[in-house]
Every structure is written in structure tokens, then in C-alpha cells.
Scaffold this motif. Sequence first.
Motif, short mmCIF file in Angstrom:
data_model
loop_
_atom_site.label_atom_id
_atom_site.label_comp_id
_atom_site.label_asym_id
_atom_site.label_seq_id
_atom_site.Cartn_x
_atom_site.Cartn_y
_atom_site.Cartn_z
N ILE A 147 -29.55 -42.69 -2.71
CA ILE A 147 -28.23 -42.28 -3.21
C ILE A 147 -28.39 -41.10 -4.17
O ILE A 147 -27.68 -40.08 -4.07
N LEU A 148 -29.37 -41.25 -5.05
CA LEU A 148 -29.62 -40.20 -6.03
C LEU A 148 -29.95 -38.88 -5.34
O LEU A 148 -29.39 -37.81 -5.67
N GLY A 149 -30.83 -39.00 -4.35
CA GLY A 149 -31.26 -37.79 -3.62
C GLY A 149 -30.11 -37.13 -2.88
O GLY A 149 -29.93 -35.90 -2.96
N TYR A 150 -29.30 -37.93 -2.17
CA TYR A 150 -28.20 -37.35 -1.39
C TYR A 150 -27.16 -36.72 -2.31
O TYR A 150 -26.64 -35.64 -2.04
N ALA A 151 -26.87 -37.42 -3.42
CA ALA A 151 -25.89 -36.88 -4.37
C ALA A 151 -26.37 -35.54 -4.90
O ALA A 151 -25.60 -34.58 -5.03
N GLU A 152 -27.67 -35.50 -5.16
CA GLU A 152 -28.23 -34.27 -5.70
C GLU A 152 -28.16 -33.13 -4.67
O GLU A 152 -27.85 -31.99 -5.00
N MET A 153 -28.44 -33.52 -3.43
CA MET A 153 -28.40 -32.50 -2.38
C MET A 153 -27.00 -31.96 -2.18
O MET A 153 -26.81 -30.77 -1.97
N LEU A 154 -26.02 -32.87 -2.26
CA LEU A 154 -24.62 -32.40 -2.18
C LEU A 154 -24.35 -31.42 -3.30
O LEU A 154 -23.81 -30.35 -3.11
N GLU A 208 -35.38 -32.00 3.16
CA GLU A 208 -34.45 -30.96 2.70
C GLU A 208 -35.00 -30.21 1.51
O GLU A 208 -34.82 -28.99 1.39
N ALA A 209 -35.68 -30.95 0.61
CA ALA A 209 -36.25 -30.30 -0.57
C ALA A 209 -37.29 -29.28 -0.15
O ALA A 209 -37.34 -28.16 -0.68
N LEU A 210 -38.14 -29.67 0.82
CA LEU A 210 -39.19 -28.76 1.25
C LEU A 210 -38.64 -27.60 2.07
O LEU A 210 -39.14 -26.48 2.00
N LYS A 211 -37.58 -27.90 2.82
CA LYS A 211 -36.91 -26.80 3.54
C LYS A 211 -36.36 -25.80 2.53
O LYS A 211 -36.49 -24.60 2.68
N ALA A 212 -35.76 -26.38 1.47
CA ALA A 212 -35.20 -25.52 0.42
C ALA A 212 -36.29 -24.73 -0.29
O ALA A 212 -36.04 -23.66 -0.84
N THR A 222 -41.53 -24.96 6.77
CA THR A 222 -41.16 -25.58 8.04
C THR A 222 -41.60 -27.03 7.90
O THR A 222 -42.73 -27.30 7.47
N ILE A 223 -40.71 -27.93 8.22
CA ILE A 223 -41.08 -29.32 7.93
C ILE A 223 -41.29 -30.14 9.19
O ILE A 223 -40.75 -29.85 10.25
N GLU A 224 -42.12 -31.16 9.00
CA GLU A 224 -42.35 -32.11 10.07
C GLU A 224 -42.46 -33.49 9.42
O GLU A 224 -43.23 -33.68 8.49
N ILE A 225 -41.63 -34.42 9.88
CA ILE A 225 -41.60 -35.74 9.25
C ILE A 225 -42.32 -36.76 10.12
O ILE A 225 -42.07 -36.85 11.33
N ILE A 226 -43.24 -37.49 9.52
CA ILE A 226 -43.97 -38.55 10.24
C ILE A 226 -43.76 -39.85 9.47
O ILE A 226 -43.96 -39.90 8.26
N ARG A 227 -43.35 -40.91 10.22
CA ARG A 227 -43.01 -42.13 9.50
C ARG A 227 -43.93 -43.29 9.81
O ARG A 227 -43.65 -44.43 9.46
N GLN A 245 -36.62 -31.68 -8.19
CA GLN A 245 -37.99 -31.81 -8.70
C GLN A 245 -38.99 -31.45 -7.60
O GLN A 245 -39.87 -30.60 -7.79
N LEU A 246 -38.80 -32.05 -6.44
CA LEU A 246 -39.74 -31.80 -5.34
C LEU A 246 -39.62 -30.36 -4.84
O LEU A 246 -40.62 -29.68 -4.57
N ARG A 247 -38.39 -29.90 -4.77
CA ARG A 247 -38.16 -28.53 -4.29
C ARG A 247 -38.87 -27.52 -5.19
O ARG A 247 -39.65 -26.69 -4.73
N ASP A 248 -38.65 -27.67 -6.52
CA ASP A 248 -39.21 -26.70 -7.46
C ASP A 248 -40.73 -26.77 -7.52
O ASP A 248 -41.42 -25.76 -7.61
N LEU A 249 -41.27 -28.02 -7.49
CA LEU A 249 -42.72 -28.17 -7.59
C LEU A 249 -43.43 -27.65 -6.35
O LEU A 249 -44.46 -26.97 -6.44
N THR A 250 -42.90 -27.97 -5.18
CA THR A 250 -43.59 -27.55 -3.95
C THR A 250 -43.44 -26.06 -3.69
O THR A 250 -44.28 -25.46 -3.02
N PHE A 251 -42.37 -25.48 -4.25
CA PHE A 251 -42.19 -24.04 -4.07
C PHE A 251 -43.38 -23.28 -4.65
O PHE A 251 -43.79 -22.25 -4.14
N ARG A 252 -43.96 -23.83 -5.71
CA ARG A 252 -45.09 -23.18 -6.38
C ARG A 252 -46.38 -23.29 -5.57
O ARG A 252 -47.38 -22.67 -5.91
N LEU A 253 -46.36 -24.14 -4.54
CA LEU A 253 -47.60 -24.36 -3.80
C LEU A 253 -47.78 -23.42 -2.61
O LEU A 253 -48.74 -23.53 -1.86
N HIS A 254 -46.85 -22.49 -2.43
CA HIS A 254 -46.97 -21.56 -1.30
C HIS A 254 -48.25 -20.75 -1.39
O HIS A 254 -48.62 -20.24 -2.44
N GLN A 255 -48.96 -20.62 -0.25
CA GLN A 255 -50.24 -19.91 -0.22
C GLN A 255 -50.06 -18.41 -0.32
O GLN A 255 -50.87 -17.70 -0.88
#
Lengths: 575, 120
Positions: free
Chosen positions: A354-361, B20-24, B28-33, B108-118
Motif C-alpha cells: 500500500i505504501l509503495g503504490y501510494a508513493e508511486m501515485l 517501477e522504482a528501478l525503471k524510474a 531495464t527491468i526483469e522480475i523473477i519470483r 528510497q530504492l529509486r534514488d539509491l539504485t540510480f547511483r549504481l549506474h555503471q
Amino acid sequence: MKNRLSILFNRLTDVPTDFPDNARRQKILNILIVSIFFLTALAIILILALQNLVSLGLQGNEFYLAFVVLIGLAIVYFINRSKHLPSWLASFLFLVFLSAAFAYTDTPEQLANGRSLFVFTIPVIMSSMLLVPAASFLFAGLVTVELIIISNVSSVVPNGFAIGGFFLVAVVTWLSARSLEQAIKDLRVVNAELDQRVVERTSELATALSRETVEAGRREAILNSIADGVIVFDRTGTAILSNPSITNLVNKSQTEIIGKGLSDLLDSEDVKASDRVSLAALLEKSAQNLSNLRVKWGRKTLSVNAAEVRDGASQAIGTVAVFRDFTREAELEQMKNTFIAIVSHELRTPLNAILGYAEMLKEAVYGQINEKQKSVSGRIMTNTQRLLGIVSDLLDQAQIEAGKLKIQMIPCKPAELLDNIHGVMEKTASDKNLSLILKLDPAMDTTIIGDPQRLQQIMVNLTNNAVKFTDSGSVQVKVAPVGTKNWQIQTIDTGNGIPQDALEYIFETFRQVDGMSTRQHGGVGLGLSIVKQLVELMNGKITVESEIGKGSTFTVTLPLITHNGSPTVPSTKQE
Amino acid sequence: MSELALIIEDDEDLAEIFGEALKAADYTIEIIRDGLAAQERISQVVPTVITLDMHIPHVSGKALFNQIRADERLNKTRVVVATADAQIGEAMRGLADLVLIKPITFTQLRDLTFRLHQRK
């Protein structure tokens, strides 16, 4: 036959009195009377028998005298046996009779001053035995009178030496009879005391025995009625006592337990080898007071306690083991742990989403949104974070209560902890127009040993609390060493302050200063309680000073450990 | 073609948010679950960033981490450990390039990973 004779003799000489002295005298008298009676009777029979064979030329009056003696003895005997006549009468009559009889045993000359003079001492001696000791003087007097009469009859001068001798005998018999009576009396007193003591001791023993029986019965009733299983082992490790409850717990009958050793008890498929070892250790070294040992016994979980049994002199005489059915509690505990684990993961995960989606919005990942939508997204985030915080607090509280929360001891940097406070709290503080001031004392070690996550939690909770209750001014967070052995975290706010009477309970679970403020300030009242419990788990302490309208200062003092595994000091004392 | 970010995360929503954070952050993202799928994919591609959940089905996060570190081709790959367990997080600190304790926010994830670009 002999027995019958003695019974007959006893019956003949029996006297009807309860006074021991009288009884003794009357008994002696009876014995004398009965003996003399039979001897006299025997003599008469013999004389009659001989007279028929040989003519002896016995004088008739001597023969009749013998009959008179028999009759006299019989009269005295019945007087002595009588319950109504005084006890001394028979003895007195007997002695008078005896004294008189002596007058006929020899010639008056011989009696007055010859070979038979001595016979008069006999009643004197006997009187002190049969009457009172002093009666010897009375009979000395009587026989003196008798002697004088006999002397007059035979025209002889009474023998003055003999009369003096009678009185001398009287003195001697008086003294000896008196001391004899005294000795008998003493003996009787001693006997009576002894009897009394025997009676008392017997009654005491009987009382003690009945009390013991009652006590034992009561103990047995208690033992039988309690739900916990009890086994008492003696010093050699043999079971000597158990109660019915134990049989259900260990699947053994009482007869399979009593008289058997510990190894026999544990020799069961129901008990795992490792549990056997720990149970044996518990029961054999009960002095170490290991307690609440949990073991699986078949399908049951048992909690076992053991204690030494000591006697009155504090000597160990065995061990008592108490087995409690812990199955239900163990299941509940397992359920609780599972629940916590599930909640911990399952509750947080959707909240994170929820937190993540709200933030993304809000961050316009899915396209531009208007200001109102942006604001609503922000509020969804704030509320979700609050909910996450509450969930974390509840889980922490549950873990602390379950004793599952462990404090790590790893290197961590106070500066980083403060930096993180800035990251976490700066926005909240600035939203309220509060200045957040972070101060790190330069004297503070750059790296200390502790639990960074929990230290951070303490700092965040305290700072969050300070910010929450401060409307204007500032919130300071200070980290500084205290002496060489401790360090402290302080939060100083310029908030509302805490009333004095509330200071004592603000660290209690689910408490805030007043009921209303829970709503007003959010949270469930766990923040400070968790901080206090964490601080205590770290062997530290937390104090608070507050003044209404001026603000509050919370001080957490912790032992300063700078090298892993070697605390500079375990003490938390403030210097 | 932008740099590749591999998101190993079993929770659908978190995977989406991380994605989405990494796209931002311009990956290019790939999700494995699933752990097994992750093992296979790691041996095939050379991502710049891998976000690694420590609790995924079939293979432990630690095993995956070790596999990445043992692979010469991936010596420039940055591993971001994402875990809800603070103790595991502490254990991985110093081993992983970055340790993030959940909840992890989008920014948080978006900003931190942005710094990791080679290419930076």
C-alpha cells in the motif's frame, strides 16, 4: 497345684484397704495369723495322734490353751479382714494376745528371770512392724507390767536389766521401723512419680501418633487431590512416594513407579534420549535448582520442577519432583509464536505494498495527478506508516514478553545512528516547525559494541515521542559518554511536559498521560514501554525529568562496550 | 539499450513497486519470483543491479547471493539485499553492496539504485 496353693494363700491373707501402710501391716498380720493358725492346728492334730499311740501325760489345760489360741487367732483374723473396724485393732489385739500367751509358755520363774525372759521382746519388735513404729514403747511398757506381775506371782524381784533391755529393744526397733517405713514411703513416691511419667509419656505418644496420623492423612489428601504429578525420591534415587496424577502424565501405574529408580522411570519409549539426560540432571542435581524443565513425554509436554527434601537438621534426605502437564500451554505458546511470525510477515507485506503504490501515485509513476490526489496519496502513506509502526510495536512487545527478543552485540557507529535519526525524523519535525538538533559529543567512541537496530529503535521512539508532544521550539538528541564506563542518549524537548504524577507510569504498557491523548497523538502507548524494556535488556536504565510547560528530558544510560566480548564494565551505574 | 536490473522478489506487489522504482532509475527491468528461475537467469545475463529478497521459494537468498559472488562474469554487478528481517540484514551488511530493510519505499530504492549506474 503350687499355683493354686499360692492363690489360696493370697486370698486368705488379702486385706480390704487402700492405704499402702495399713495394707502392708495387715497383710503381715494375716500371714502371721494364718501361719500360726495352721501350725497350731497341725500341732493339735499331731498331739492327738501321738496321744492315742503313746501316753504322753499332757496336761489338759495346755491342750485347751491351744484351742483358745486357735479361736483367738480366728477372731483377730476376722477383725483384721473387717472393713468397718479400725485397722490397728486387730494388730493390737494380736499383740496383747501374744504377750498374754507368753505367760503360759514356761514356768513363772523362768519367765521372770530365766531362759524365757527374751520372749517378751517379741511383741515389742512386732508392734513396731504391725502398728506404728513408736508402738514398740507401748508394748515395752506392757511387757514390763506383765513381767512385774509374773515376778510378783513367783515372788521374784523383777529383772531391772531385762526391763531396761525391753526399752532398748523398743528404741532400736522404733528407729529401724521408722527408717524402713520412710524408705518404703520414698520408694512409693518414686514409684508414683514414675507411674505418672509413664502415663504422661504414653498420652503424649498417643497424641503425637494421632496427630501424625491426621497430618499424614491430610498430606495424602492434598497430594492425591492436586493435578500436578508428584514423585518423591529418597537419597538413593528410589521413588518412595507418588500421587495418582502422575500416572496419567507418565503413562505408568503407581506400582511401576514406587520402589523403582529414576532410570526405570525414564526407561520409556515416550521420552527422547536428550530429554532423559536433562531430566536425570534435573533430578539428580536438584540442589542447583534447575526449574521448569520442559520435556516431551509421549504426546504430552511436561514442565518438571525438582527440589531437595531436607529434614529438620537441613540434611538432604531426597528429592521431590513435580510434573505439570504443560501440553496446552506449549500448544498455545507455539500458536502464539506462529501467529507472531505470520502477522509479522503477512501484515507487513500488504502494508508495504500500500505504501509503495501510494508513493508511486504521488510520484506520478502512473501519470500526472492533481494536487488533491497528491495530497490524498500522501495521507495514505502517512497512515500506512503509522499502522506499520503500530504493528512493529505490537510485535516487539509480543517478542519481549515471550523472551524472544535478543540483543545483538556487534560493532556500530553512534554517528550513523544520529544520521539516521535525521533521515527519519527531520521531515516530521520540520512539518511541525520544530528544529531537530543532533549533538554527538566528540569524546564519544566512534565505534561501540551494541545492537544498532535496537539502539536506533530507542532513539527513533524517544525522538518521535518528543516531536509528537512538542508544539513549538526544538527537539535535541544528544549522544555522549558518561565517565569511562557508560554512555547515554538524551532527548530534550521544549514540549508540554509531563505531570509529576504521570511520570511513574509513562513507561507502562499501553499508557499515555491521559486517555484522550492516545487519540490526539496516535500510537497505542507502546513506544516508551518498548524503549524501557529494550534499555533493560541492554542492562541500561532510562530516566525522565519533566516540567509542565517547559519540556521533558529522557536519559538512557547504557554500559559502554568498545571491544567485542570485553565490556569495559558491566555496571550501569551513573557517575 | 539501458542497463539491466534483475529483481528477485516473490511478492507480486513489492516486485511491481521495485520494478517501477528501478525503471524510474533508468534501468531495464526483469522480475523473477522463484529461486530456481533466478538461479538459471543469473547464469545467463549480466545485470548491473540485482535486488535480492532473502526469502524466496526453492532456493535461499544466501545461496543465490553466493552464486552471484562466485561468478566471475558478475564481478561488477551490484547486489542490493532487500529483507524484512533486521538480523539477516545485519548479517549481510558488509557482504552485499547495499542492504535495505523492508519496508522499502519507492523513492528510497529509486534514488539509491540510480547511483549504481555503471556509465556514470
